[in-house]
Design a protein around this motif. Sequence first.
Motif, PDB file in Angstrom:
ATOM      1  N   UNK A  54       0.837  -1.208   0.000  1.00 57.86           N
ATOM      2  CA  UNK A  54       0.000   0.000   0.000  1.00 57.86           C
ATOM      3  C   UNK A  54       0.869   1.255   0.000  1.00 57.86           C
ATOM      4  N   UNK A  55       0.363   2.351  -0.544  1.00 56.38           N
ATOM      5  CA  UNK A  55       1.122   3.605  -0.506  1.00 56.38           C
ATOM      6  C   UNK A  55       1.276   4.091   0.930  1.00 56.38           C
ATOM      7  N   UNK A  56       2.372   4.768   1.204  1.00 57.76           N
ATOM      8  CA  UNK A  56       2.583   5.353   2.532  1.00 57.76           C
ATOM      9  C   UNK A  56       1.843   6.678   2.689  1.00 57.76           C
ATOM     10  N   UNK A  57       1.690   7.409   1.615  1.00 62.17           N
ATOM     11  CA  UNK A  57       0.915   8.649   1.612  1.00 62.17           C
ATOM     12  C   UNK A  57       0.020   8.634   0.382  1.00 62.17           C
ATOM     13  N   UNK A  58      -1.000   9.484   0.383  1.00 58.74           N
ATOM     14  CA  UNK A  58      -1.987   9.479  -0.693  1.00 58.74           C
ATOM     15  C   UNK A  58      -1.853  10.710  -1.587  1.00 58.74           C
ATOM     16  N   UNK A  59      -2.242  10.575  -2.855  1.00 57.02           N
ATOM     17  CA  UNK A  59      -2.159  11.727  -3.761  1.00 57.02           C
ATOM     18  C   UNK A  59      -2.892  12.962  -3.257  1.00 57.02           C
ATOM     19  N   UNK A  60      -4.026  12.773  -2.577  1.00 54.79           N
ATOM     20  CA  UNK A  60      -4.763  13.934  -2.065  1.00 54.79           C
ATOM     21  C   UNK A  60      -3.925  14.712  -1.055  1.00 54.79           C
ATOM     22  N   UNK A  61      -3.193  13.995  -0.202  1.00 52.14           N
ATOM     23  CA  UNK A  61      -2.329  14.658   0.771  1.00 52.14           C
ATOM     24  C   UNK A  61      -1.167  15.365   0.080  1.00 52.14           C
ATOM     25  N   UNK A  62      -0.618  14.717  -0.938  1.00 49.26           N
ATOM     26  CA  UNK A  62       0.490  15.309  -1.688  1.00 49.26           C
ATOM     27  C   UNK A  62       0.050  16.618  -2.338  1.00 49.26           C
ATOM     28  N   UNK A  63      -1.137  16.605  -2.941  1.00 49.16           N
ATOM     29  CA  UNK A  63      -1.629  17.812  -3.593  1.00 49.16           C
ATOM     30  C   UNK A  63      -1.978  18.899  -2.577  1.00 49.16           C
ATOM     31  N   UNK A  64      -2.393  18.496  -1.397  1.00 48.15           N
ATOM     32  CA  UNK A  64      -2.642  19.466  -0.328  1.00 48.15           C
ATOM     33  C   UNK A  64      -1.346  20.191   0.031  1.00 48.15           C
ATOM     34  N   UNK A  65      -0.258  19.431   0.119  1.00 46.94           N
ATOM     35  CA  UNK A  65       1.031  20.051   0.391  1.00 46.94           C
ATOM     36  C   UNK A  65       1.441  20.974  -0.750  1.00 46.94           C
ATOM     37  N   UNK A  66       1.224  20.544  -1.983  1.00 47.40           N
ATOM     38  CA  UNK A  66       1.564  21.414  -3.112  1.00 47.40           C
ATOM     39  C   UNK A  66       0.825  22.731  -3.035  1.00 47.40           C
ATOM     40  N   UNK A  67      -0.448  22.684  -2.650  1.00 51.24           N
ATOM     41  CA  UNK A  67      -1.214  23.914  -2.510  1.00 51.24           C
ATOM     42  C   UNK A  67      -0.652  24.821  -1.424  1.00 51.24           C
ATOM     43  N   UNK A  68      -0.286  24.207  -0.292  1.00 51.72           N
ATOM     44  CA  UNK A  68       0.277  24.988   0.806  1.00 51.72           C
ATOM     45  C   UNK A  68       1.622  25.594   0.412  1.00 51.72           C
ATOM     46  N   UNK A  69       2.441  24.843  -0.310  1.00 50.78           N
ATOM     47  CA  UNK A  69       3.731  25.367  -0.759  1.00 50.78           C
ATOM     48  C   UNK A  69       3.550  26.446  -1.830  1.00 50.78           C
ATOM     49  N   UNK A  70       2.469  26.347  -2.596  1.00 46.00           N
ATOM     50  CA  UNK A  70       2.157  27.413  -3.547  1.00 46.00           C
ATOM     51  C   UNK A  70       1.925  28.736  -2.832  1.00 46.00           C
TER      52      UNK A  70
END
Length: 468
Positions: A54-70
């Motif tokens: 199974x993945x350790x993290x999910x794409x939704x969480x990754x994209x949430x971080x991208x938004x915050x870093x934006x």
Amino acid sequence: MSGTHPTTVHAPARTPEPTAWSPGSWRARPAAQQPEWPDPEQLARVENTLALQPPLVLPAEIMELRGALGDVARGRGFLLQAGDCAERFSSCTEDGVRSKLRVILQVAILLTYGAGLPVVKVGRIGGQFGKPRSKPTETVDGVELPAFRGDIVNAPEFTAEARRPDADRLLRAYHHSSAAVNVLRALTHGGFADLDQAHAWNQEFVRRSAAGRRYEKTADEITWALKFMAACGVDVRSQTELHQIQLYTSHEALLPHYEQALTRFDEQRRAWFDTSAHMVWIGDRTRQPDGAHVELLSGIGNPVGLKVGPGTTPADLRELCERLDPQRAPGRLVLIARLGAGKAAELLPPLLRAVRDAGHEPVWACDPMHGNTFVSESGYKTRRLTDITAEVAEFFAVHRQEGTHPGGIHLELTGDDVTECLGGDLAEVLDDQLSSRYETACDPRLNAVQSIELAFRVAEFLRGHHGA
């Protein structure tokens, strides 16, 4: 964090798609800093086993971080990336994770309260098991053996068996990462990160220091602020942001076999994500534009970090930014300057201008650790807190001069009372004290007192920059 995702497709270890980029296209490129795996068949079996996990993290969480870093890239936040130099499998326990989280929370709250900016919290945790080395081998008493490259590759004991790279350690790294991530989720969502706990984060050995007492005063002020809000009719208990945090995970994507095996295609977003961590970065030793590491990370949807050392030219950086961020998306790239005290004033301005003029909007972060490492008279690899603070000060000064946003800080630290870096306030670590609690698996880390002392200074720099 850990779990399955219904739209996730696994990437087999050795079946690259016939496109310009695929999860396996890095295999046609030179890969720096790789161990000499003695059994290729074992490595292939491990990769295929990892690809089914199974993945350790999910794409939704990754994209949430991208938004915050934006938001950070646009000057509306600050990135705190912090944690261990090289995690050990033995530290992936509740106590071990809690200790690291405690000091990260303390540093984050001081930055938020002191500077008045939202702080995006990214840990060097849940996967930071590998380390690049300046030499592939180590010689002791005339015996030459492979260098220790982190628990994900081999063991630190100086024996032929311990230093032999073992691909099964990739699987062990996955399982220990999963354990650490699950503990993080429980702690950050289960009350430990509640602002009401701000005093409880302060350990006794920290409280006895000047920095710890100053932290206690800040925690008192935060407690009174919460009481004031409640007295004004604000239901602070219903404000999730005051009682939970999102701590994202990150590590250096040093071993492409491991990263490819955990790279998944997300049908919903029609994109590939490296599900080993929310953010991964490329080190200063593996940033070759035509190399395997840049190739692999160029095709994933995660935020990607890039260490920028003193040997990086503006032309180098422009080429790397084009390879990794051709869409020029704010939050995609985190450029982590690790130039060394006394060098940022000269080296950083042309790099900032080259990136800005090319139209990229990265988060610029300062790594004041790796450019300031030296061997002390007592024979220990160490760093001075004064040098670390000086590089941070230079980083802020250059950004103020150039009219750009100093977006973050990248630290190697621990919540433990170690003696690995020199300096500090009343609890100053001296050269002859390094041996007393020198516990790092690789590079020297700030202890909790030093981390808090530095956090106050960074908050002052931030406040001064935005108050200018």
